[in-house]
Design a protein around this motif. Structure first.
Motif, short mmCIF file in Angstrom:
data_model
loop_
_atom_site.label_atom_id
_atom_site.label_comp_id
_atom_site.label_asym_id
_atom_site.label_seq_id
_atom_site.Cartn_x
_atom_site.Cartn_y
_atom_site.Cartn_z
N MET A 142 46.15 13.96 96.32
CA MET A 142 45.51 15.11 95.68
C MET A 142 46.61 15.89 94.97
N TYR A 143 46.39 16.21 93.72
CA TYR A 143 47.36 16.97 92.94
C TYR A 143 46.77 18.36 92.66
N PHE A 144 47.51 19.37 93.07
CA PHE A 144 47.07 20.75 92.86
C PHE A 144 47.92 21.42 91.80
N CYS A 145 47.27 22.09 90.90
CA CYS A 145 47.93 22.96 89.94
C CYS A 145 47.84 24.38 90.47
N ALA A 146 48.83 25.20 90.15
CA ALA A 146 48.79 26.60 90.53
C ALA A 146 49.44 27.42 89.43
N SER A 147 49.07 28.67 89.36
CA SER A 147 49.74 29.57 88.42
C SER A 147 49.97 30.91 89.11
N SER A 148 50.97 31.63 88.64
CA SER A 148 51.25 32.93 89.24
C SER A 148 51.78 33.89 88.19
N SER A 149 51.61 35.14 88.54
CA SER A 149 52.19 36.22 87.76
C SER A 149 53.14 36.95 88.69
N LEU A 150 54.43 36.74 88.54
CA LEU A 150 55.37 37.27 89.51
C LEU A 150 55.35 38.79 89.57
N ARG A 151 54.81 39.41 88.57
CA ARG A 151 54.73 40.87 88.62
C ARG A 151 53.72 41.33 89.67
N ASP A 152 52.72 40.47 89.94
CA ASP A 152 51.62 40.89 90.81
C ASP A 152 51.96 40.61 92.26
N ARG A 153 52.97 41.27 92.76
CA ARG A 153 53.35 41.01 94.15
C ARG A 153 53.06 42.19 95.05
N GLY A 154 52.41 43.19 94.51
CA GLY A 154 52.15 44.38 95.33
C GLY A 154 51.13 44.09 96.39
N PRO A 155 51.09 44.92 97.40
CA PRO A 155 50.12 44.75 98.48
C PRO A 155 48.70 44.73 97.92
N GLY A 156 47.92 43.82 98.41
CA GLY A 156 46.52 43.74 98.00
C GLY A 156 46.32 43.20 96.60
N ASN A 157 47.37 42.71 95.97
CA ASN A 157 47.22 42.20 94.61
C ASN A 157 48.03 40.92 94.50
N TYR A 158 47.35 39.83 94.67
CA TYR A 158 48.06 38.57 94.76
C TYR A 158 47.70 37.70 93.59
N GLY A 159 48.69 37.33 92.81
CA GLY A 159 48.40 36.59 91.59
C GLY A 159 48.61 35.11 91.66
N TYR A 160 48.91 34.55 92.83
CA TYR A 160 49.20 33.13 92.94
C TYR A 160 47.91 32.40 93.27
N THR A 161 47.48 31.52 92.38
CA THR A 161 46.16 30.90 92.53
C THR A 161 46.27 29.39 92.37
N PHE A 162 45.64 28.66 93.29
CA PHE A 162 45.57 27.20 93.22
C PHE A 162 44.26 26.76 92.58
N GLY A 163 44.33 25.65 91.85
CA GLY A 163 43.11 24.98 91.40
C GLY A 163 42.51 24.18 92.53
N SER A 164 41.35 23.59 92.25
CA SER A 164 40.63 22.83 93.28
C SER A 164 41.18 21.42 93.48
N GLY A 165 42.09 21.00 92.63
CA GLY A 165 42.76 19.72 92.83
C GLY A 165 42.13 18.59 92.05
N THR A 166 42.97 17.59 91.76
CA THR A 166 42.52 16.31 91.21
C THR A 166 42.90 15.23 92.21
N ARG A 167 41.88 14.49 92.64
CA ARG A 167 42.17 13.39 93.57
C ARG A 167 42.45 12.14 92.76
N LEU A 168 43.68 11.67 92.81
CA LEU A 168 44.10 10.50 92.06
C LEU A 168 44.16 9.29 92.99
N THR A 169 43.48 8.24 92.60
CA THR A 169 43.51 6.99 93.35
C THR A 169 44.08 5.91 92.45
N VAL A 170 45.15 5.30 92.89
CA VAL A 170 45.77 4.20 92.13
C VAL A 170 45.40 2.89 92.83
N VAL A 171 44.82 1.97 92.06
CA VAL A 171 44.36 0.71 92.66
C VAL A 171 45.13 -0.48 92.07
#
Lengths: 118, 116
Positions: A89-118
């Motif tokens: 499973m490969y997850f992408c994420a993005s963040s805004s380093l400025r948004d580190r204050g309490p109650g404000n979290y800017g780091y977000t993961f995607g739902s993922g891509t499941r890669l199967t190599v056959v």
């Protein structure tokens, strides 16, 4: 709430083929990441990307991997010649380093891509 | 070097029991962030909490609570009155923010089974 979007959700590819995993980060985020999770194992950092260049990469991120932000909105992970052990499973994420204050979290993961190599 | 240890690989409890998931971390930085994520069978990572190293207040959110102890480098997670829907893999994680990036280091996860 803003989301990180990953496509496709599932991909099956033949060994030796090139594959591109796509991600649309949150629009005002500046830092982008790829993580990998082999089935049943922990989530592992692959690479971070900022200001149109790689800022850090792990030992996993060898020459067969590359990342790109081709058009200012998409962020892609390319695997040049896939191997069976790239199945994960490969997850992408993005963040805004400025948004580190309490109650404000800017780091977000995607739902993922499941890669199967056959 | 950063490290996150989740010693419990798998836990099974009966519904309505309380359960605590342990997390111990290692870092040389004084500024760091700790996280818990839930991964249900569908595979996505669900953000539960972030705690920064300067905030040792324990947090409660509904049936979830977190105990941050800097003295023992632990950030444990307790689910009170567990429910079947809590069954998932739970990851503890750590980041040491810098100007270059904010990568997250994950523990190996604890697989939690809530039995009806």
């Amino acid at each position: 709430e803003p989301e990180v979007t990953q496509t496709p959700s599932h991909q099956v590819t033949q060994m030796g083929q090139e594959v591109i995993l796509r991600c649309v980060p949150i629009s005002n985020h500046l830092y982008f990441y790829w993580y990998r999770q082999i089935l049943g194992q922990k989530v592992e950092f692959l690479v971070s990307f900022y200001n149109n260049e790689i800022s850090e990469k792990s030992e996993i991120f060898d020459d067969q991997f590359s990342v790109e932000r081709p058009d200012g909105s998409n962020f892609t992970l390319k695997i040049r010649s896939t191997k069976l052990e790239d199945s994960a499973m490969y997850f992408c994420a993005s963040s805004s380093l400025r948004d580190r204050g309490p109650g404000n979290y800017g780091y977000t993961f995607g739902s993922g891509t499941r890669l199967t190599v056959v | 070097a950063q490290k996150v240890t989740q010693a419990q690989t798998e836990i099974s409890v009966v519904e309505k029991e309380d359960v605590t998931l342990d997390c111990v971390y290692e870092t040389r930085d004084t500024t760091y962030y700790l996280f818990w994520y839930k991964q249900p069978p569908s595979g996505e990572l669900v953000f539960l909490i972030r705690r920064n190293s300067f905030d040792e207040q324990n947090e409660i959110s509904g049936r979830y609570s977190w105990n941050f102890q800097k003295s023992t480098s632990s950030f444990n997670f307790t689910i009170t009155a567990s429910q079947v829907v809590d069954s998932a893999v739970y990851f503890c994680a750590l980041s040491e923010p810098s100007n270059r990036d904010d990568k997250i280091i994950f523990g190996k996860g604890t697989r939690l089974h809530i039995l009806p």
